[in-house]
Design an enzyme around this catalytic site. Structure first.
Site, PDB file in Angstrom:
ATOM      1  N   SER A  58       0.833  -1.196   0.000  1.00  0.00           N
ATOM      2  CA  SER A  58       0.000   0.000   0.000  1.00  0.00           C
ATOM      3  C   SER A  58       0.875   1.257   0.000  1.00  0.00           C
ATOM      4  O   SER A  58       1.694   1.441  -0.896  1.00  0.00           O
ATOM      5  CB  SER A  58      -0.960  -0.043   1.190  1.00  0.00           C
ATOM      6  OG  SER A  58      -1.963   0.938   1.075  1.00  0.00           O
ATOM      7  N   ASP A 210      -9.439  -3.915  -5.748  1.00  0.00           N
ATOM      8  CA  ASP A 210      -8.698  -2.853  -5.078  1.00  0.00           C
ATOM      9  C   ASP A 210      -8.684  -1.612  -5.959  1.00  0.00           C
ATOM     10  O   ASP A 210      -8.384  -1.696  -7.159  1.00  0.00           O
ATOM     11  CB  ASP A 210      -7.264  -3.333  -4.816  1.00  0.00           C
ATOM     12  CG  ASP A 210      -6.429  -2.356  -4.017  1.00  0.00           C
ATOM     13  OD1 ASP A 210      -6.958  -1.313  -3.594  1.00  0.00           O
ATOM     14  OD2 ASP A 210      -5.232  -2.645  -3.823  1.00  0.00           O
ATOM     15  N   HIS A 240      -7.842  -5.069  -1.122  1.00  0.00           N
ATOM     16  CA  HIS A 240      -6.743  -4.352  -0.491  1.00  0.00           C
ATOM     17  C   HIS A 240      -6.533  -4.842   0.946  1.00  0.00           C
ATOM     18  O   HIS A 240      -7.470  -4.881   1.736  1.00  0.00           O
ATOM     19  CB  HIS A 240      -7.013  -2.848  -0.483  1.00  0.00           C
ATOM     20  CG  HIS A 240      -5.808  -2.037  -0.164  1.00  0.00           C
ATOM     21  ND1 HIS A 240      -4.837  -1.754  -1.097  1.00  0.00           N
ATOM     22  CD2 HIS A 240      -5.398  -1.452   0.989  1.00  0.00           C
ATOM     23  CE1 HIS A 240      -3.884  -1.032  -0.545  1.00  0.00           C
ATOM     24  NE2 HIS A 240      -4.197  -0.835   0.737  1.00  0.00           N
TER      25      HIS A 240
END
Length: 270
Positions: A58, A210, A240
Site C-alpha cells: 500500500s 482494489d 486491499h
C-alpha cells in the site's frame, strides 16, 4: 515511519510501511536514509550488500518504489544497487482518480473507498482536506492533463485497444502546495521513462477489487517498456490488505497464496 528488516533465509529485505503523521518528503527521506545506511554498512551486520531488496504494501509500496527510484538516479557509486523491489498493492499515483479500478470503487463496496484513498494522498501532500472532492473528481489535474504527465497514467497500459496518448511539450505551473503531485518520489508513476530504466528486478501484486489495482498494472507495464525485469502477480478475487489475512484467526486462502507467492519470489531472486 516503520522500517523492518526481515529474514528471507537468504538475505535481508527492508519492509517499508507508512504512517500519516508527517507530510512528504519526510517519510520518504526517512526511508531513504535508513536504506542508504544499511547498504553502506551491510557488512557490519553480516549481510552481503549485493543481496538487499526493499518491499512495502500500500503506502509502503509507494515508499519502496520511491526509494528504488532515488537510489538508482544518483547513488550508484556511493551504494550497492538494490537486488529487487517488491510492491504489494502499491499506491503509485495521485494524478488520476478515475481509472477503471477507482471507478469500480465508486460503484461497489471496497475496503479502501475512493475518498479515503484521496484523503490519504492529500494528508501526505499538504493536509488540506477540503480538496478531497476536488481530487476524487480529477479537478486537481486539469492543467497537467495537457502535458506529458498524462501519458504516464495512460489507459493504454491497461487496455492495448485504447490508443496511446501522444505527450505534449507543455509546461505545468501548479500552486506551491500542489507541485509535488508530479514529483516521482511522491508519486512514482510520475517518473520519466528514462528514470524507469535500470531499476532492480520488480515484483508487483495487484488485487481485482482494489482501487489501487490499476496503479500497479500501469507501473509494471511502464517498467517492462523501459526494459526492466518485472513480474506482475494478479489476484482477481483479492482486495486491499488481503495479504495480512494469511494466518489464523483471520485467514483467507487468497491471502495465504499471495504471501506464499511473494516468499517464493524472494527466495528465488534475492
Amino acid at each position: 515511519m516503520p522500517i523492518e528488516l526481515l529474514s528471507t533465509s537468504v538475505s535481508p529485505l527492508f519492509q517499508i510501511s507508512a504512517s500519516p503523521e508527517h507530510k512528504f518528503p519526510i517519510p520518504f527521506e526517512d526511508c531513504l536514509t535508513a536504506t542508504q545506511h544499511f547498504l553502506q554498512h551491510a557488512s557490519e551486520y553480516g549481510v552481503d550488500p549485493t543481496r538487499i531488496g526493499v518491499a512495502g504494501d500500500s503506502a509502503g509500496g509507494n515508499l519502496a518504489a520511491a526509494v528504488a527510484l532515488r537510489l538508482k538516479k544518483n547513488d550508484k557509486k556511493k551504494f550497492p544497487p538494490l537486488k529487487l523491489q517488491a510492491l504489494i498493492y502499491p499506491a503509485l499515483q495521485a494524478f488520476d482518480f478515475q481509472t477503471p479500478s477507482y471507478v469500480s470503487g465508486h460503484r461497489f463496496f471496497v475496503l479502501l473507498p475512493v475518498k479515503m484513498m484521496t484523503g490519504f494522498w492529500i494528508k501526505y501532500l499538504n493536509n488540506n482536506m477540503s480538496l478531497v472532492d476536488t481530487f476524487a473528481n480529477n479537478e486537481h489535474t486539469a492543467e497537467p492533463k495537457k502535458s506529458r504527465f498524462a501519458s504516464f497514467v495512460d489507459r493504454h497500459f491497461l487496455d492495448e485497444s485504447v490508443p496511446r496518448l501522444v505527450p505534449e511539450d507543455v509546461s505545468v505551473d501548479l500552486p506551491d502546495d500542489m507541485k509535488d503531485l508530479l514529483n516521482p518520489y511522491y508519486s512514482p508513476l510520475m517518473a520519466e521513462d528514462a528514470d524507469l530504466s535500470g531499476l532492480p528486478n520488480t515484483y508487483v501484486t495487484v488485487c481485482g477489487t482494489d482501487v489501487l489495482r490499476d496503479d500497479g498494472i500501469m507501473y509494471a507495464r511502464r517498467l517492462e517498456m523501459a526494459g526492466g525485469q518485472v513480474r506482475l502477480a494478479r489476484y482477481p478475487s483479492g482486495f486491499h490488505g488481503i495479504m495480512s489475512l494469511s494466518a489464523k484467526p483471520f485467514y483467507l486462502e487468497a491471502g495465504k497464496q499471495m504471501l506464499q507467492d511473494l516468499t517464493t519470489f524472494l527466495r528465488h531472486h534475492l
